[in-house]
Structures are given as structure tokens and as C-alpha cells.
Design a protein around this motif. Sequence first.
Motif, PDB file in Angstrom:
ATOM      1  N   ASN A   1      79.074  38.935  24.402  1.00 25.54           N
ATOM      2  CA  ASN A   1      79.400  37.521  24.303  1.00 25.54           C
ATOM      3  C   ASN A   1      78.499  36.754  25.262  1.00 25.54           C
ATOM      4  O   ASN A   1      78.556  36.960  26.475  1.00 25.54           O
ATOM      5  CB  ASN A   1      80.874  37.303  24.658  1.00 25.54           C
ATOM      6  CG  ASN A   1      81.310  35.871  24.477  1.00 25.54           C
ATOM      7  OD1 ASN A   1      80.581  34.945  24.789  1.00 25.54           O
ATOM      8  ND2 ASN A   1      82.515  35.699  23.988  1.00 25.54           N
ATOM      9  N   PRO A   2      77.639  35.847  24.771  1.00 24.57           N
ATOM     10  CA  PRO A   2      76.714  35.128  25.643  1.00 24.57           C
ATOM     11  C   PRO A   2      77.421  34.161  26.604  1.00 24.57           C
ATOM     12  O   PRO A   2      76.870  33.804  27.635  1.00 24.57           O
ATOM     13  CB  PRO A   2      75.800  34.382  24.678  1.00 24.57           C
ATOM     14  CG  PRO A   2      76.569  34.282  23.408  1.00 24.57           C
ATOM     15  CD  PRO A   2      77.486  35.470  23.371  1.00 24.57           C
ATOM     16  N   VAL A   3      78.634  33.764  26.285  1.00 19.01           N
ATOM     17  CA  VAL A   3      79.355  32.819  27.140  1.00 19.01           C
ATOM     18  C   VAL A   3      79.880  33.496  28.398  1.00 19.01           C
ATOM     19  O   VAL A   3      79.714  32.987  29.508  1.00 19.01           O
ATOM     20  CB  VAL A   3      80.524  32.155  26.357  1.00 19.01           C
ATOM     21  CG1 VAL A   3      81.348  31.257  27.262  1.00 19.01           C
ATOM     22  CG2 VAL A   3      79.980  31.373  25.164  1.00 19.01           C
ATOM     23  N   ASN A   4      80.513  34.668  28.234  1.00 14.13           N
ATOM     24  CA  ASN A   4      81.111  35.321  29.400  1.00 14.13           C
ATOM     25  C   ASN A   4      80.463  36.648  29.772  1.00 14.13           C
ATOM     26  O   ASN A   4      80.859  37.271  30.750  1.00 14.13           O
ATOM     27  CB  ASN A   4      82.622  35.504  29.201  1.00 14.13           C
ATOM     28  CG  ASN A   4      82.947  36.398  28.026  1.00 14.13           C
ATOM     29  OD1 ASN A   4      82.118  37.165  27.551  1.00 14.13           O
ATOM     30  ND2 ASN A   4      84.179  36.295  27.545  1.00 14.13           N
ATOM     31  N   GLY A   5      79.485  37.092  29.004  1.00 12.20           N
ATOM     32  CA  GLY A   5      78.777  38.330  29.313  1.00 12.20           C
ATOM     33  C   GLY A   5      79.570  39.597  29.035  1.00 12.20           C
ATOM     34  O   GLY A   5      79.134  40.688  29.370  1.00 12.20           O
TER      35      GLY A   5
END
Length: 81
Positions: free
Chosen positions: A5-9
Motif C-alpha cells: 500500500n503506497p499510503v501506509n507502506g
Amino acid sequence: MAPTNPVNGKGTYEIRIGLWASLEQAQAVQERLMAVLCPEPEHAGPCEVPWSISLAPPDAVDEAGSGYEELVVQAKIEGSY
């Protein structure tokens, strides 16, 4: 490979544990690991960190290419192979 997930890694990680054991022994280890991952199985809702666990039977594991070569050698040395 599972996406991150690019938002939370966050993403999916897999931890593999090789055991030279009987089915009963493997199931006992599985139960102990489940108790570590979720010490309160009766809690409401999903776990804070989602997880799953499974056992793969010996015939599903390619011992020659799985990274378990040392485990098999150890079992042969100990006479449990």
C-alpha cells in the motif's frame, strides 16, 4: 509478489518455518503460534494485524529446492529421517 500500500507502506509478508515433525507435532506447534499471534481468540472483531496460518504436508514441499536441505541433513544425522 503481493502489492504494498503506497499510503501506509504496509503489505503482506510470509514467514515460513520448516519442521521435521509428525503431523501431530506440527499441529501442536501451529496451535502455539496461533496463541502468540492472537492471545485472545474470543475478542470482538478482527485482529489488529490480520494474519493467517497453514500447514503444508511433506509431499507439498520440495526438499531439494525449499531451503530445508540443512533440516533434512540434520534429520538424517539424528536418525529420524
